[in-house]
Design an enzyme around this catalytic site. Structure first.
Site, PDB file in Angstrom:
ATOM      1  N   GLU A   1       4.855  24.153  31.562  1.00 46.34           N
ATOM      2  CA  GLU A   1       5.224  23.359  32.724  1.00 46.34           C
ATOM      3  C   GLU A   1       6.050  22.120  32.388  1.00 46.34           C
ATOM      4  O   GLU A   1       5.594  20.981  32.565  1.00 46.34           O
ATOM      5  CB  GLU A   1       3.971  22.981  33.527  1.00 46.34           C
ATOM      6  CG  GLU A   1       3.171  24.212  33.923  1.00 46.34           C
ATOM      7  CD  GLU A   1       2.118  23.943  34.986  1.00 46.34           C
ATOM      8  OE1 GLU A   1       1.826  22.779  35.260  1.00 46.34           O
ATOM      9  OE2 GLU A   1       1.603  24.921  35.549  1.00 46.34           O
TER      10      GLU A   1
ATOM     11  N   GLU B   1      -0.051  31.538  34.425  1.00 44.58           N
ATOM     12  CA  GLU B   1      -1.156  30.892  35.164  1.00 44.58           C
ATOM     13  C   GLU B   1      -1.062  31.233  36.631  1.00 44.58           C
ATOM     14  O   GLU B   1       0.016  31.191  37.222  1.00 44.58           O
ATOM     15  CB  GLU B   1      -1.095  29.359  35.059  1.00 44.58           C
ATOM     16  CG  GLU B   1      -1.543  28.799  33.750  1.00 44.58           C
ATOM     17  CD  GLU B   1      -1.450  27.273  33.694  1.00 44.58           C
ATOM     18  OE1 GLU B   1      -1.586  26.607  34.743  1.00 44.58           O
ATOM     19  OE2 GLU B   1      -1.224  26.757  32.595  1.00 44.58           O
TER      20      GLU B   1
HETATM   21  C1  BGC Z   1      -1.593  23.382  34.438  1.00 40.87           C
HETATM   22  C2  BGC Z   1      -3.057  23.446  34.114  1.00 40.87           C
HETATM   23  C3  BGC Z   1      -3.849  22.939  35.303  1.00 40.87           C
HETATM   24  C4  BGC Z   1      -3.592  23.854  36.481  1.00 40.87           C
HETATM   25  C5  BGC Z   1      -4.328  23.498  37.752  1.00 40.87           C
HETATM   26  C6  BGC Z   1      -1.258  23.794  35.847  1.00 40.87           C
HETATM   27  O1  BGC Z   1      -0.396  22.861  36.409  1.00 40.87           O
HETATM   28  O2  BGC Z   1      -0.849  24.060  33.475  1.00 40.87           O
HETATM   29  O3  BGC Z   1      -3.277  22.713  32.953  1.00 40.87           O
HETATM   30  O4  BGC Z   1      -5.193  22.821  35.039  1.00 40.87           O
HETATM   31  O5  BGC Z   1      -2.234  23.878  36.785  1.00 40.87           O
HETATM   32  O6  BGC Z   1      -3.918  22.253  38.231  1.00 40.87           O
END
Ligand code: BGC
Length: 447
Positions: free
Chosen positions: A166, A353
Site C-alpha cells: 500500500e 488483502e
Molecule cells: C493494511 C492492513 C490493515 C488493513 C485494514 C490495509 O490498509 O495493509 O495493514 O490492517 O488494511 O485496515
C-alpha cells in the site's frame, strides 16, 4: 443452488503484517521502527494501544502455523520487519532477527504453505526516519540493500516477494492525511514520498532480476472504486481523479514509465509535484511478475466544488457498513479489476488483502461472525466474475489470519478469521475460519 469453481491451482491464503502481529518489540536485537515511536505519542492511537505484544506471533508462530494448516491455507502472506534485520536500517545484519524469519519460513514450508513475503509493511527503522525517512532519497538505497540482503538470505525458500504494501498509505495517508506514522500533513511531502517509494520498488526489482534470484516479484497497492453518481461529465471526472489517486498514480509509472497527466494536473492545482531526477522513470518502469491488490471498500461519487483534493463527494448512504464504518461495495472490486485490465493488460494478480472488521466476541466458546462470511463471499463472487471476464487472478488472501493491532485504531477493530483474546493471547477460530476452510478444500463456493 449453483456454485462457482476456482482453478485447481488457485492460491487461497491469508495475510498479516509484522508490526500488527509479532510483538517482541525489544527482543532478538530488534531496533525501533517508526511505529514504536509513533504509538508512544499520546493521542495517536485509540486507547493508547501499541504493538509491543500484539498477537505475540514472534513467540507463537508455530501455533499460528498449526492454525493455518488446519485452515488448509496454500499461501501465507507476512511481512519482514526491517528493523529486526537491520536495527538501524543499514549496516550489519542482526543474525537473531534473520533467524526468526528462517524459523518461520522453514515451518511454513514444512507444512506445505507457500511463503508470500512483503518487504515493507509500513515499519521504517526509526534511525532512517531521523534522517528524513522516505522524504530523503537516501532511504531508497537503504531499502535496496535491505531487499538484496533478503533475496540472498531466502533465495530458494521464498518464491513470492512484494516490495511495498500500500504505497498510497505510506505516502498519502502517512504524510498528507496524517493518521499513520510518521503522521505528517503536507501534500508535497506525500507526493515526494510516493515517488521515492516507486523508485525504491524499481531498484529492488532491478536487483532481483540482475542477480537471477528464483521466484517472482511484484508490488501491492491498495485500490478503491468510485462509480459516477450521474452521467454528468464532472461526476465522471471527479471519480476518475479519486480512483487515479490510488490506481494510475501508483501503476502508470510502473507499466507506462510516466505519471498520468490528469493526476499531475490535479496535484499541481494544489501546488504539489514529484521531484523526478534523471533516470528515475526508467528505474520505476520495470516489468513486474504480478500485482498484489488490496481492496476493502468503495462507493458512488459526485462532483462537489472545492471539496477536498479532488472536488469529490462520496455518496454512500444506504450501503451496509462494516464495524469500521466502511461501506461494503463488492462490485467495486470487479470494476477496479476490469479498469486495470483495460489500462495495463492481463497482468497476473493476487488479491493480497480483502476482509472486514467485525468485532464479534466469544460466546459459549465460539465466535459467530456471519457478516464477515457474507463480506468474503460477496467479494469472492465479484472476483470470480472478473476472472470470467479475463482478469488473470491467481490467488486471494483474506485479511487477516488473526485479529491484530489495527494501526491508529489499536485493538479496537477485529479483522481476523481467528479471534485473539488480547489479555491471554488465546486464539479461537471464528465461524468464518470454518467457512473459509470449506471453500479452500472444496475449491468452490455456493451462490
Ligand atoms: C493494511 C492492513 C490493515 C488493513 C485494514 C490495509 O490498509 O495493509 O495493514 O490492517 O488494511 O485496515
Amino acid at each position: 443452488m449453483s456454485i462457482i469453481q476456482f482453478p485447481a491451482d488457485f492460491c487461497f491464503g491469508a495475510a498479516t503484517a509484522a508490526y500488527q502481529v509479532e510483538g517482541a518489540w525489544n527482543e532478538g536485537g530488534r531496533g525501533l521502527s517508526i511505529w514504536d515511536t509513533y504509538t508512544r505519542v499520546p493521542g495517536n492511537i485509540r486507547n493508547g494501544d501499541n504493538g509491543d505484544t500484539a498477537c505475540d506471533s514472534y513467540h507463537r508462530y508455530e501455533e499460528d502455523i498449526a492454525c493455518m494448516k488446519e485452515l488448509g491455507l496454500r499461501t501465507y502472506r507476512f511481512s519482514i520487519s526491517w528493523s529486526r534485520i537491520f536495527p538501524d536500517g543499514a549496516g550489519e545484519i542482526n543474525q537473531e532477527g534473520l533467524d526468526y524469519y528462517h524459523r518461520l519460513v522453514d515451518q511454513l514450508i514444512a507444512n506445505s504453505i507457500e511463503p508470500f513475503c512483503t518487504l515493507y509493511h509500513w515499519d521504517l527503522p526509526q534511525k532512517l526516519q531521523d534522517n528524513g525517512g522516505w522524504k530523503n532519497r537516501e532511504t531508497i538505497e537503504a531499502f535496496a540493500k535491505y531487499a538484496e540482503a533478503m533475496f540472498e538470505a531466502f533465495n530458494g525458500k521464498i518464491k513470492y516477494w512484494t516490495t511495498f504494501n500500500e504505497p498510497w498509505c505510506v505516502s498519502f495517508k502517512a504524510h498528507y492525511i496524517g493518521d499513520l506514522a510518521p503522521g505528517e500533513q503536507n501534500l508535497q511531502s506525500a507526493v515526494g514520498v510516493a515517488h521515492h517509494l516507486m523508485v525504491a520498488h524499481g531498484r529492488a526489482v532491478q536487483i532481483f532480476r540482475k542477480s537471477g534470484f528464483d521466484g517472482q516479484i511484484g508490488y501491492a497497492p491498495n485500490v478503491s472504486w468510485r462509480e459516477p453518481y450521474s452521467s454528468r461529465p464532472e461526476d465522471a471526472e471527479a471519480c476518475r481523479r479519486r480512483v487515479g489517486w490510488m490506481v494510475e498514480w501508483f501503476l502508470d509509472p510502473i507499466f507506462k514509465g510516466e505519471y498520468p497527466d490528469f493526476m499531475l494536473r490535479a496535484f499541481e492545482a494544489h501546488g504539489a509535484k514529484p521531484d523526478i531526477r534523471p533516470g528515475d522513470m526508467e528505474i520505476i518502469h520495470q516489468p513486474v511478475d504480478f500485482l498484489g491488490i488490496n481492496y476493502y471498500t468503495g462507493s458512488l461519487g459526485r462532483y462537489k466544488q472545492d471539496n477536498g483534493l479532488f472536488e469529490l463527494e462520496d455518496i454512500d448512504e444506504g450501503y451496509e457498513r462494516t464495524d469500521f464504518n466502511w461501506p461494503i461495495y463488492p462490485e467495486g472490486l470487479y470494476k477496479v479489476l476490469m479498469h486495470m485490465k483495460q489500462r495495463y493488460g492481463a497482468v497476473p494478480i493476487y488479491i493480497t488483502e480483502n476482509g472486514a472488521c467485525y468485532n464479534d466476541e466469544k460466546a459459549d466458546g465460539k465466535v459467530r461472525d456471519p457478516k464477515r462470511i457474507e463480506y468474503l463471499r460477496k467479494h469472492l463472487l465479484q472476483l470470480n466474475r472478473a476472472m470470467e471476464d479475463g482478469v488473470a487472478v491467481k490467488g486471494y488472501m483474506a485479511w487477516s489470519l488473526l485479529d491484530n493491532f489495527e494501526w491508529a485504531d489499536g485493538y479496537s477493530r477485529r479483522f481476523g478469521l481467528i479471534h485473539v483474546d488480547f489479555a491471554t493471547l488465546e486464539r479461537t477460530p471464528k465461524e468464518s475460519f470454518f467457512w473459509y476452510k470449506k471453500v479452500i478444500s472444496n475449491g468452490w463456493l455456493e451462490v
